[in-house]
Design a protein around this motif. Structure first.
Motif, PDB file in Angstrom:
ATOM      1  N   ALA A   1      13.383  -2.690 -13.813  1.00 32.68           N
ATOM      2  CA  ALA A   1      12.351  -2.529 -14.833  1.00 32.68           C
ATOM      3  C   ALA A   1      11.835  -3.876 -15.323  1.00 32.68           C
ATOM      4  N   ALA A   2      12.702  -4.891 -15.318  1.00 31.22           N
ATOM      5  CA  ALA A   2      12.319  -6.208 -15.819  1.00 31.22           C
ATOM      6  C   ALA A   2      11.343  -6.923 -14.898  1.00 31.22           C
ATOM      7  N   VAL A   3      11.491  -6.744 -13.586  1.00 36.71           N
ATOM      8  CA  VAL A   3      10.668  -7.513 -12.651  1.00 36.71           C
ATOM      9  C   VAL A   3       9.843  -6.653 -11.708  1.00 36.71           C
ATOM     10  N   GLY A   4      10.198  -5.379 -11.570  1.00 40.34           N
ATOM     11  CA  GLY A   4       9.524  -4.508 -10.628  1.00 40.34           C
ATOM     12  C   GLY A   4      10.225  -4.475  -9.289  1.00 40.34           C
ATOM     13  N   LYS A   5      10.178  -3.335  -8.636  1.00 42.86           N
ATOM     14  CA  LYS A   5      10.856  -3.157  -7.350  1.00 42.86           C
ATOM     15  C   LYS A   5      10.403  -4.174  -6.316  1.00 42.86           C
ATOM     16  N   ASP A   6       9.121  -4.477  -6.289  1.00 44.37           N
ATOM     17  CA  ASP A   6       8.572  -5.355  -5.258  1.00 44.37           C
ATOM     18  C   ASP A   6       9.055  -6.794  -5.365  1.00 44.37           C
ATOM     19  N   ARG A   7       9.628  -7.163  -6.505  1.00 45.12           N
ATOM     20  CA  ARG A   7      10.071  -8.551  -6.690  1.00 45.12           C
ATOM     21  C   ARG A   7      11.578  -8.649  -6.876  1.00 45.12           C
ATOM     22  N   LEU A   8      12.274  -7.605  -6.434  1.00 47.47           N
ATOM     23  CA  LEU A   8      13.728  -7.578  -6.563  1.00 47.47           C
ATOM     24  C   LEU A   8      14.391  -7.485  -5.192  1.00 47.47           C
ATOM     25  N   VAL A   9      15.384  -8.362  -4.969  1.00 46.42           N
ATOM     26  CA  VAL A   9      16.223  -8.345  -3.777  1.00 46.42           C
ATOM     27  C   VAL A   9      17.650  -8.067  -4.228  1.00 46.42           C
ATOM     28  N   VAL A  10      18.303  -7.110  -3.596  1.00 52.59           N
ATOM     29  CA  VAL A  10      19.711  -6.837  -3.898  1.00 52.59           C
ATOM     30  C   VAL A  10      20.567  -7.494  -2.819  1.00 52.59           C
ATOM     31  N   ASP A  11      21.489  -8.321  -3.268  1.00 51.65           N
ATOM     32  CA  ASP A  11      22.423  -9.012  -2.378  1.00 51.65           C
ATOM     33  C   ASP A  11      23.676  -8.152  -2.242  1.00 51.65           C
ATOM     34  N   VAL A  12      23.891  -7.621  -1.043  1.00 49.44           N
ATOM     35  CA  VAL A  12      25.089  -6.827  -0.788  1.00 49.44           C
ATOM     36  C   VAL A  12      26.020  -7.604   0.142  1.00 49.44           C
ATOM     37  N   SER A  13      26.194  -8.882  -0.164  1.00 44.23           N
ATOM     38  CA  SER A  13      27.120  -9.695   0.602  1.00 44.23           C
ATOM     39  C   SER A  13      28.501  -9.073   0.535  1.00 44.23           C
ATOM     40  N   CYS A  14      29.243  -9.182   1.626  1.00 45.92           N
ATOM     41  CA  CYS A  14      30.424  -8.331   1.745  1.00 45.92           C
ATOM     42  C   CYS A  14      31.562  -9.015   2.501  1.00 45.92           C
ATOM     43  N   ARG A  15      32.729  -8.409   2.371  1.00 48.48           N
ATOM     44  CA  ARG A  15      33.914  -8.825   3.123  1.00 48.48           C
ATOM     45  C   ARG A  15      34.478  -7.588   3.818  1.00 48.48           C
ATOM     46  N   ARG A  16      35.034  -7.830   4.981  1.00 45.08           N
ATOM     47  CA  ARG A  16      35.541  -6.710   5.781  1.00 45.08           C
ATOM     48  C   ARG A  16      36.954  -6.344   5.346  1.00 45.08           C
ATOM     49  N   ARG A  17      37.162  -5.053   5.215  1.00 45.45           N
ATOM     50  CA  ARG A  17      38.476  -4.501   4.929  1.00 45.45           C
ATOM     51  C   ARG A  17      38.714  -3.363   5.928  1.00 45.45           C
ATOM     52  N   ASP A  18      39.574  -3.618   6.918  1.00 48.29           N
ATOM     53  CA  ASP A  18      39.808  -2.671   8.014  1.00 48.29           C
ATOM     54  C   ASP A  18      38.480  -2.401   8.729  1.00 48.29           C
ATOM     55  N   ASP A  19      38.018  -1.174   8.742  1.00 50.48           N
ATOM     56  CA  ASP A  19      36.789  -0.852   9.464  1.00 50.48           C
ATOM     57  C   ASP A  19      35.604  -0.664   8.526  1.00 50.48           C
ATOM     58  N   ARG A  20      35.697  -1.212   7.307  1.00 49.79           N
ATOM     59  CA  ARG A  20      34.617  -1.090   6.328  1.00 49.79           C
ATOM     60  C   ARG A  20      34.217  -2.464   5.815  1.00 49.79           C
ATOM     61  N   TRP A  21      33.009  -2.548   5.241  1.00 55.20           N
ATOM     62  CA  TRP A  21      32.555  -3.753   4.565  1.00 55.20           C
ATOM     63  C   TRP A  21      32.335  -3.405   3.099  1.00 55.20           C
ATOM     64  N   LEU A  22      32.958  -4.156   2.204  1.00 53.69           N
ATOM     65  CA  LEU A  22      32.850  -3.915   0.775  1.00 53.69           C
ATOM     66  C   LEU A  22      32.105  -5.076   0.120  1.00 53.69           C
ATOM     67  N   VAL A  23      31.179  -4.741  -0.787  1.00 49.49           N
ATOM     68  CA  VAL A  23      30.416  -5.766  -1.484  1.00 49.49           C
ATOM     69  C   VAL A  23      31.368  -6.688  -2.235  1.00 49.49           C
ATOM     70  N   ALA A  24      31.135  -7.996  -2.102  1.00 56.96           N
ATOM     71  CA  ALA A  24      31.954  -9.010  -2.778  1.00 56.96           C
ATOM     72  C   ALA A  24      31.083  -9.813  -3.730  1.00 56.96           C
ATOM     73  N   MET A  25      31.594 -10.092  -4.918  1.00 55.87           N
ATOM     74  CA  MET A  25      30.821 -10.834  -5.922  1.00 55.87           C
ATOM     75  C   MET A  25      31.650 -12.018  -6.415  1.00 55.87           C
ATOM     76  N   ASN A  26      31.130 -12.732  -7.437  1.00 52.21           N
ATOM     77  CA  ASN A  26      31.817 -13.913  -7.980  1.00 52.21           C
ATOM     78  C   ASN A  26      32.191 -14.880  -6.859  1.00 52.21           C
ATOM     79  N   LYS A  27      31.137 -15.408  -6.206  1.00 48.55           N
ATOM     80  CA  LYS A  27      31.326 -16.339  -5.089  1.00 48.55           C
ATOM     81  C   LYS A  27      32.139 -15.705  -3.964  1.00 48.55           C
ATOM     82  N   TRP A  28      31.988 -14.399  -3.810  1.00 44.28           N
ATOM     83  CA  TRP A  28      32.578 -13.622  -2.714  1.00 44.28           C
ATOM     84  C   TRP A  28      34.095 -13.487  -2.842  1.00 44.28           C
ATOM     85  N   GLN A  29      34.635 -13.690  -4.044  1.00 41.71           N
ATOM     86  CA  GLN A  29      36.080 -13.596  -4.227  1.00 41.71           C
ATOM     87  C   GLN A  29      36.530 -12.257  -4.798  1.00 41.71           C
ATOM     88  N   THR A  30      35.630 -11.534  -5.473  1.00 41.28           N
ATOM     89  CA  THR A  30      35.981 -10.262  -6.093  1.00 41.28           C
ATOM     90  C   THR A  30      35.409  -9.115  -5.273  1.00 41.28           C
TER      91      THR A  30
END
Length: 249
Positions: free
Chosen positions: A130-159
């Motif tokens: 709502a603050a910026v509009g969909k067209d100006r928003l990028v979602v970062d789903v950077s992730c780490r692998r756990r077994d056969d899945r990838w889970l989103v990681a935050m806080n410099k990819w540590q959490t």
């Protein structure tokens, strides 16, 4: 004649740490212990130099990532060097997102803000949208692998958060943003090859523009990403414009 399919593109990036342009091994960027951080590359030029270089060679779709505090000035200088053409990420929230657009960012990139205490918040996603509009928003789903899945990681990819990167979650997020950025944190900065399985899966799952980062080591990796994703995923390198200009992209 069947129309030619889209081909994967090179996307430039500027990673900032302590105000300098660096390539950091993603899994070593610890919040409470800087001595454990491993760096492959520290640029001799400021961030604004690379932004101007991208402008000169019309390398669109790039992003500036602030890895921790002390990077705001360098980020603003980069945005000012090519206003309206670089995305900004790192510490972006619903409260400050509009300020970064006003500073010259084309789009804002958000990750950690969406996961208070490591749990995804749809309310926060709606708020920043709502603050910026969909067209100006990028979602970062950077992730780490756990077994056969990838889970989103935050806080410099540590959490590790409670969100799995999969078709269902990407479809839900795509309702509120215009792009995805996906760092494969386990191989980020290693220059030992991309996460091929993740790239292939992203090619199957994504419905909006998506940029992958992590492990790329040569120009052939762009061709590999194109083949694995069928042109639906773009690739970024961490060695900034030097590689891009050397390879003539």
């Amino acid at each position: 004649m069947a129309p030619s399919r889209r081909r994967s593109l090179f996307r430039p990036c500027i990673d900032l740490h302590d105000g300098e342009v660096k390539q950091i091994v993603g899994g070593t960027l610890y919040e409470d212990d800087a001595s454990r951080m491993k760096t492959n590359f520290v640029a001799s030029h400021p961030a604004s130099y690379y932004a101007a270089l991208y402008k000169e060679h019309n390398l669109e779709g790039g992003h500036v990532i602030k890895l921790g505090p002390g990077n705001d000035d360098a980020a603003k200088e980069a945005l000012a060097a090519w206003p309206g053409h670089l995305q900004i990420g790192g510490g972006v929230t619903a409260d400050n997102a509009r300020e970064w657009l006003d500073a010259g960012a084309s789009k804002v990139i958000v990750t950690s803000y969406l996961f208070p205490d490591g749990r995804f918040s749809l309310d926060r996603l709606r708020a920043v949208c709502a603050a910026v509009g969909k067209d100006r928003l990028v979602v970062d789903v950077s992730c780490r692998r756990r077994d056969d899945r990838w889970l989103v990681a935050m806080n410099k990819w540590q959490t590790i958060t409670d969100m799995e990167v999969c078709e269902e979650s990407l479809d839900a997020l795509a309702e509120y943003c215009s792009e995805f950025l996906v760092h494969a944190a386990d191989v980020e900065g290693l220059c030992q090859g991309i996460d091929e399985e993740l790239v292939q899966k992203l090619g199957e799952w994504v419905t909006i523009p998506t940029t992958y980062a992590g492990g790329a080591k040569s120009v052939s990796d762009l061709e590999l990403v194109d083949r694995l994703s069928k042109g639906k995923v773009d690739l970024t390198f961490g060695r900034q414009a030097t590689l891009a200009l050397t390879w003539g992209w």
